[in-house]
Design an enzyme around this catalytic site. Sequence first.
Site, PDB file in Angstrom:
ATOM      1  N   CYS A  98      54.257  90.915 -43.170  1.00 38.17           N
ATOM      2  CA  CYS A  98      55.364  90.000 -43.474  1.00 38.17           C
ATOM      3  C   CYS A  98      55.432  88.902 -42.409  1.00 38.17           C
ATOM      4  O   CYS A  98      55.161  89.160 -41.238  1.00 38.17           O
ATOM      5  CB  CYS A  98      56.708  90.734 -43.486  1.00 38.17           C
ATOM      6  N   GLN A 106      48.894  92.645 -61.055  1.00 42.14           N
ATOM      7  CA  GLN A 106      49.881  91.972 -60.216  1.00 42.14           C
ATOM      8  C   GLN A 106      50.678  92.979 -59.397  1.00 42.14           C
ATOM      9  O   GLN A 106      51.127  94.004 -59.909  1.00 42.14           O
ATOM     10  CB  GLN A 106      50.829  91.150 -61.081  1.00 42.14           C
ATOM     11  N   TYR A 162      38.993  84.592 -66.113  1.00 36.05           N
ATOM     12  CA  TYR A 162      39.364  85.457 -64.988  1.00 36.05           C
ATOM     13  C   TYR A 162      40.428  86.452 -65.481  1.00 36.05           C
ATOM     14  O   TYR A 162      41.476  86.616 -64.868  1.00 36.05           O
ATOM     15  CB  TYR A 162      39.911  84.652 -63.805  1.00 36.05           C
ATOM     16  N   CYS A 184      53.254  93.169 -37.025  1.00 37.11           N
ATOM     17  CA  CYS A 184      52.504  93.459 -38.240  1.00 37.11           C
ATOM     18  C   CYS A 184      52.174  92.170 -38.982  1.00 37.11           C
ATOM     19  O   CYS A 184      52.971  91.239 -39.037  1.00 37.11           O
ATOM     20  CB  CYS A 184      53.332  94.383 -39.138  1.00 37.11           C
ATOM     21  N   CYS A 208      47.536  81.454 -57.306  1.00 37.67           N
ATOM     22  CA  CYS A 208      48.083  82.136 -56.127  1.00 37.67           C
ATOM     23  C   CYS A 208      47.874  81.306 -54.870  1.00 37.67           C
ATOM     24  O   CYS A 208      48.098  81.788 -53.763  1.00 37.67           O
ATOM     25  CB  CYS A 208      47.455  83.520 -55.969  1.00 37.67           C
TER      26      CYS A 208
END
Length: 476
Positions: A93, A308, A337, A90, A433
């Site tokens: 993660c 978030q 933003y 996957c 981020c």
Amino acid sequence: MDPLNDGTPRPVSLRQGDTVRLEIESASPDGRSVARYGGAVVFVEGAVPGDVVHAFVYRKKRRFLEARVVEILTPSPERIEPVCPHFGTCGGCTWQNLSYEAQCRWKRTHVRDAFARIGHFAGVAVRETLPSPQRFFYRNKMEFTFGSRPWLIRGQDETGAEAQPFTLGLHVRGRFDRVLHIAECRLQSPESNAILGAVREYFLRCKASAWTTRTHTGDLRNLVIREARRTGERMVFLLTAPTRVPVEGLAEILREPVFGVTTFIHGVSERKAAVAVADKEYIVFGPGYIRERLCGSVFRISPSSFFQANTEQAERLYHVATDYAEISHGDVVWDLYCGTGTIAVFIAHHAGHVLGVEQNEAAVEDARRNAQENGCGNVSFVVSDILDFVRRKNIEREIPSVVVLDPPRSGVHRGVLDALGDLGPRTIVYVSCNPATSARDCALLAERGYAVDEVTPVDMFPQTAHIECVIRLRRT
């Protein structure tokens, strides 16, 4: 340190198809690990720093090689056993096999390296990574994809799923054309996992098909599950092609108390791009939004609103941002933003006036409601492209003393940074981020008279290599 720019000569004796013994030295920001062989940099999948492995070289580039682990010869002291059966296949993660303490340490290293290597800053104060209160089941939003080409991990499904018309899950790591059947995701709540299974079973019974990017045919595109951890409200957003999809039967199932769904929205998209964005939205039941409590305020969250994904950690991130801003009651603050206005509403109690700017009109509608419902009379919002807004020569509003930036991963447009340099606020707080783009942007702000004072990494996404950080820049 950037493994590709350390000045080491690179005699590459390895070839694609070789299997080689490697000692893993470090972790890279994309979740892979790094080794060296004969001066060549090798990015290794499935390893953690400190491992000694046999790895298969599957790709050779001019400046580096890529390999995957075939055997762990000596495990690292920081290696742990993944808890999810999907791990390794996957794409959700990348670091479940790395201890959480090591995750936080490497994330801080990546932030420091970005500011040194990309921003060319010397000696920036980077604090210890602020760890997440929850290491699993922390996400309040998950976006799943319906896939027409199943990808099953060995022994995962004994019910003939490969013959089924679609899978519903997450993308296979590195493969945007394949979707992995997900029985349970350890990043979302048990209730959300129950919803995931119920939606899959319902559409399998209906013999619906998955929309495909190859032919742009099929019915089902995406399933988005959002939940408010503090209020218990839960949203299901189903995105389909403009074909006849039996959503009424699904609505009956989702109304069952066990799922806790308070609103169900059906979105329709004719876009050819594989993005979970609707051209039209239809509320099947509920108000069409959920509400969440954060930092003592209540926020409305619509299907396309940014919020978030880690509620508990978001509170800590906003506290850091507010501390860095050092706002007084006479200050004018611009929140660029601003999304649904979470930061603007949070800092409004400390400021004279807060102006939020966002180009997403739906998000600004939510922001205005959020400010009103939380009694913030000193907050206003503008729908505008950020660059267009800051470039206006005849700004009728007060010039800011503090600016908060919370841009997407691509960072801030050069023109926005130049305009802020001309305006000259005393403090800029950058919520990032992406350490690479924020380091680049901070270097441009340094050219306009700002110094990076301090950086705090905030771990919003445990078990992944992603790291957010809050940066304080002061006018020199």
